[in-house]
Design a protein around this motif. Structure first.
Motif, mmCIF file in Angstrom:
data_model
loop_
_atom_site.group_PDB
_atom_site.id
_atom_site.type_symbol
_atom_site.label_atom_id
_atom_site.label_comp_id
_atom_site.label_asym_id
_atom_site.label_seq_id
_atom_site.Cartn_x
_atom_site.Cartn_y
_atom_site.Cartn_z
ATOM 1 N N VAL A 342 0.844 -1.202 0.000
ATOM 2 C CA VAL A 342 0.000 0.000 0.000
ATOM 3 C C VAL A 342 0.876 1.248 0.000
ATOM 4 C CG1 VAL A 342 -1.588 1.367 1.429
ATOM 5 C CG2 VAL A 342 -2.066 -1.047 0.981
ATOM 6 N N GLY A 343 1.942 1.229 0.801
ATOM 7 C CA GLY A 343 2.847 2.367 0.822
ATOM 8 C C GLY A 343 3.461 2.638 -0.537
ATOM 9 N N LEU A 344 3.785 1.593 -1.275
ATOM 10 C CA LEU A 344 4.421 1.751 -2.583
ATOM 11 C C LEU A 344 3.449 2.128 -3.688
ATOM 12 C CD1 LEU A 344 6.781 -1.363 -2.497
ATOM 13 C CD2 LEU A 344 7.493 1.031 -2.372
ATOM 14 N N LEU A 345 2.223 1.609 -3.642
ATOM 15 C CA LEU A 345 1.332 1.678 -4.797
ATOM 16 C C LEU A 345 0.145 2.622 -4.647
ATOM 17 C CD1 LEU A 345 1.156 -2.122 -5.758
ATOM 18 C CD2 LEU A 345 2.787 -0.392 -6.542
ATOM 19 N N TYR A 346 -0.200 3.024 -3.431
ATOM 20 C CA TYR A 346 -1.424 3.813 -3.243
ATOM 21 C C TYR A 346 -1.171 5.305 -3.026
ATOM 22 C CZ TYR A 346 -5.168 0.271 -3.163
ATOM 23 O OH TYR A 346 -6.111 -0.668 -3.508
ATOM 24 N N ASP A 347 0.078 5.726 -3.098
ATOM 25 C CA ASP A 347 0.402 7.156 -2.987
ATOM 26 C C ASP A 347 1.157 7.569 -4.244
ATOM 27 O OD1 ASP A 347 0.958 9.755 -1.463
ATOM 28 O OD2 ASP A 347 2.990 9.033 -1.917
ATOM 29 N N ASP A 348 0.774 8.682 -4.847
ATOM 30 C CA ASP A 348 1.361 9.087 -6.134
ATOM 31 C C ASP A 348 2.862 9.341 -6.031
ATOM 32 O OD1 ASP A 348 -1.130 8.894 -7.281
ATOM 33 O OD2 ASP A 348 -1.562 11.050 -7.171
ATOM 34 N N GLU A 349 3.291 10.044 -4.993
ATOM 35 C CA GLU A 349 4.719 10.349 -4.852
ATOM 36 C C GLU A 349 5.534 9.074 -4.675
ATOM 37 O OE1 GLU A 349 7.779 13.104 -2.141
ATOM 38 O OE2 GLU A 349 5.686 12.858 -1.522
ATOM 39 N N ALA A 350 5.035 8.170 -3.867
ATOM 40 C CA ALA A 350 5.749 6.917 -3.632
ATOM 41 C C ALA A 350 5.770 6.049 -4.893
ATOM 42 C CB ALA A 350 5.099 6.159 -2.474
ATOM 43 N N LEU A 351 4.653 5.970 -5.601
ATOM 44 C CA LEU A 351 4.620 5.167 -6.830
ATOM 45 C C LEU A 351 5.573 5.736 -7.874
ATOM 46 C CD1 LEU A 351 3.508 2.814 -8.435
ATOM 47 C CD2 LEU A 351 1.506 4.209 -9.006
ATOM 48 N N ASP A 352 5.613 7.050 -7.989
ATOM 49 C CA ASP A 352 6.581 7.685 -8.893
ATOM 50 C C ASP A 352 8.004 7.280 -8.513
ATOM 51 O OD1 ASP A 352 4.624 8.988 -10.348
ATOM 52 O OD2 ASP A 352 4.854 10.915 -9.316
ATOM 53 N N ALA A 353 8.310 7.332 -7.220
ATOM 54 C CA ALA A 353 9.664 7.013 -6.754
ATOM 55 C C ALA A 353 9.996 5.535 -6.988
ATOM 56 C CB ALA A 353 9.805 7.364 -5.271
ATOM 57 N N ALA A 354 9.034 4.666 -6.713
ATOM 58 C CA ALA A 354 9.263 3.229 -6.921
ATOM 59 C C ALA A 354 9.437 2.916 -8.402
ATOM 60 C CB ALA A 354 8.100 2.433 -6.337
ATOM 61 N N ASP A 355 8.649 3.574 -9.242
ATOM 62 C CA ASP A 355 8.756 3.381 -10.685
ATOM 63 C C ASP A 355 10.115 3.870 -11.184
ATOM 64 O OD1 ASP A 355 7.987 2.638 -13.213
ATOM 65 O OD2 ASP A 355 6.633 4.332 -13.530
ATOM 66 N N THR A 356 10.532 5.036 -10.722
ATOM 67 C CA THR A 356 11.838 5.589 -11.121
ATOM 68 C C THR A 356 12.976 4.675 -10.676
ATOM 69 O OG1 THR A 356 10.995 7.855 -11.010
ATOM 70 C CG2 THR A 356 13.384 7.562 -10.876
ATOM 71 N N LEU A 395 11.973 0.351 1.201
ATOM 72 C CA LEU A 395 11.227 0.566 2.441
ATOM 73 C C LEU A 395 11.119 2.049 2.783
ATOM 74 C CD1 LEU A 395 12.554 -2.417 4.567
ATOM 75 C CD2 LEU A 395 10.204 -2.068 3.799
ATOM 76 N N THR A 396 12.135 2.819 2.433
ATOM 77 C CA THR A 396 12.045 4.272 2.618
ATOM 78 C C THR A 396 10.908 4.847 1.779
ATOM 79 O OG1 THR A 396 14.400 4.455 3.107
ATOM 80 C CG2 THR A 396 13.289 6.457 2.362
ATOM 81 N N ILE A 397 10.775 4.353 0.555
ATOM 82 C CA ILE A 397 9.679 4.805 -0.317
ATOM 83 C C ILE A 397 8.332 4.366 0.238
ATOM 84 C CG2 ILE A 397 8.666 4.588 -2.619
ATOM 85 C CD1 ILE A 397 11.545 4.229 -3.694
ATOM 86 N N SER A 398 8.246 3.116 0.695
ATOM 87 C CA SER A 398 6.984 2.622 1.249
ATOM 88 C C SER A 398 6.579 3.423 2.480
ATOM 89 C CB SER A 398 7.116 1.141 1.602
ATOM 90 O OG SER A 398 5.924 0.642 2.171
ATOM 91 N N ARG A 399 7.543 3.706 3.336
ATOM 92 C CA ARG A 399 7.254 4.512 4.532
ATOM 93 C C ARG A 399 6.747 5.900 4.115
ATOM 94 N NH1 ARG A 399 8.212 5.372 10.006
ATOM 95 N NH2 ARG A 399 8.823 3.202 10.324
#
Length: 457
Positions: A342-356, A395-399
């Motif tokens: 949820v931390g990785l996929l349900y927030d726009d900023e986090a999803l952008d960071a995980a994708d990058t 995990l930093t992105i998920s947090r």
């Protein structure tokens, strides 16, 4: 899946298959979290497996849960094989070897998910303890042979049991001797589904490493951190694994439907009876291959929904995305797994960071990581990077994503603390699998029996 679908709406063309998947699109304010977790029942006097029948068996456990919850029974040939909440908000089902699964309700926050899991385990203990039953939170059965493992009376499992040895070396172990924690998550549209699918496929081997929790087989260390992860490397690879076509920039619902069409079927249900259909693909079924051999042998929407539920890629697409990479584990992991995704996929900023972060990872890179993780865990590498370092970044992105969501409980805590168990693993550098093996060789004195005490719910 708690209950096989019997929707009899006729299915006539490919566009309808695609539309079924696309019907899962929903606006962000309707996104939910559905968590599933499995555990091994055992008799705490002797740590033996629990059969279906008998006064202290799985059937008695289900009947006791039915009395407590008031849920409706799911029947197969007049045998109770599960329970479903009357309004569809959750279900209890059995995996082939008696693994007890809660398919949770569609909830808004991890706080609710954790309360749901705790309530389920408390209810289960109330019924199970008088029967002499407890539950083990591991990813793989640590003690019993396949022959010693019970078999549940579910028709679809009879078909799968006969079929699995024809298509892989580990299919029966997957069915009877593994447990998982899984989360089901939503998407807004096809583009959102594509990005979430690709990010989560790239990161699924990392989830396997973080949750690695199956280092024993038949009473001894098996040389792996995730035996479950190794099992999935050769379990009917036509329908499982890492899907290369999903890495395409143009990947969409139609591509997944087209792939699913050419996977052999398991079964059809007609008038409550299961028919073995492992000899045909869904495409052949659409072309009339079962017209004369099965009653009402033309496809329905229920047949398509059931077929989709028998596909086992690392991330499964239905009307939502299912994250399938994690071993079963202790109760804190039941909350940590959905929190991670949820931390990785349900927030726009986090999803952008995980994708990058993951955009440069090729299919070959991820596949190599997936092959290495069952044995090496966080000591595996991704190119020149150590997986432990990658895990720290992820995990930093998920947090960050959990913090940005700002979903607080009554005590004003947000959801970030739910990934603390994973941060602890990365900080100390050892998975729970490695810690169990160390305990086996030291304080457990070479005995598997303490695992039934230390990892029991």
């Amino acid at each position: 899946m708690a209950r096989d679908t019997t929707d009899t709406s006729p299915l006539e063309n490919f566009d309808e298959l695609v539309a079924y998947l696309a019907a899962g699109c929903k606006p962000k304010d309707q996104w939910r979290i559905g968590t599933e977790h499995e555990k091994f029942p055992f008799y705490y006097d002797g740590n033996a497996p629990v059969p279906y029948a008998g006064e202290r068996g799985i059937k008695a456990l289900l009947e006791g849960m039915q009395r407590v919850l008031g849920w409706e029974p799911i029947l197969d040939a007049d045998q109770i094989i599960g329970l479903v909440e009357p309004t569809g908000q959750g279900a209890i089902s059995l995996e082939p070897g008696g693994q007890f699964e809660l398919s949770g309700a569609a909830l808004e926050t991890i706080h609710q998910t954790c309360r749901e899991g705790n309530a389920h385990l408390a209810q289960l203990r109330e019924i199970a303890e008088p029967l002499g039953i407890r539950f083990l939170g591991l990813g793989g059965s640590p003690k019993w042979t396949l022959a010693e493992t019970p078999r549940m009376p579910k028709s679809r499992y009879d078909i799968m049991t006969a079929y699995m040895p024809k298509v892989g070396t580990h299919g029966l172990d997957m069915m009877y001797r593994t447990c998982t924690i899984q989360v089901n998550l939503d998407f807004a549209d096809e583009a959102d589904m594509r990005r979430k699918m690709q990010v989560s496929l790239r990161l699924q081997p990392l989830a396997t490493a973080l949750f690695a929790n199956s280092p024993f087989t038949e009473g001894r260390p098996n040389g792996l951190q995730s035996w479950r992860g190794e099992i999935w490397r050769d379990t009917d690879n036509q329908r499982s694994g890492l899907l290369e076509f999903c890495f395409s920039p143009q990947f969409g619902f139609a591509d997944y439907a087209d792939w699913a069409l050419d996977v052999p079927m398991y079964f059809l249900i007609r008038n409550g009876r299961y028919y073995d259909c492992t000899h045909v693909t869904f495409r052949q079924f659409m072309d009339g291959a079962l017209r004369d051999s099965v009653p009402d042998g033309m496809p329905t929407m229920g047949d398509w929904a059931n077929h989709l539920s028998t596909l086992f890629p690392d991330v499964r697409l239905k009307r939502f995305l299912e994250m399938r990479g994690a071993d079963g584990g202790p109760w804190r992991r039941i909350c940590a797994l959905p929190a991670f995704w949820v931390g990785l996929l349900y927030d726009d900023e986090a999803l952008d960071a995980a994708d990058t972060l993951t955009a440069g990872w090729s299919y070959a890179d991820v596949h190599a990581m997936r092959d290495a993780v069952p044995a090496k865990g966080l000591d595996a590498t991704l190119g020149n990077a150590g997986l432990r370092d990658v895990a720290r970044e992820v995990l930093t992105i998920s947090r960050l994503g959990l913090k940005n969501r700002g979903r607080k409980n009554r005590e004003d805590f947000d959801e970030t603390h739910f990934i603390a168990p994973l941060e602890e693993i990365v900080a100390r550098g050892t998975t729970s699998a490695q810690e169990m093996v160390t305990a086996f060789h030291t304080r457990w004195g070479g005995s598997i029996e303490p695992v039934f005490l230390e990892y029991a719910y």
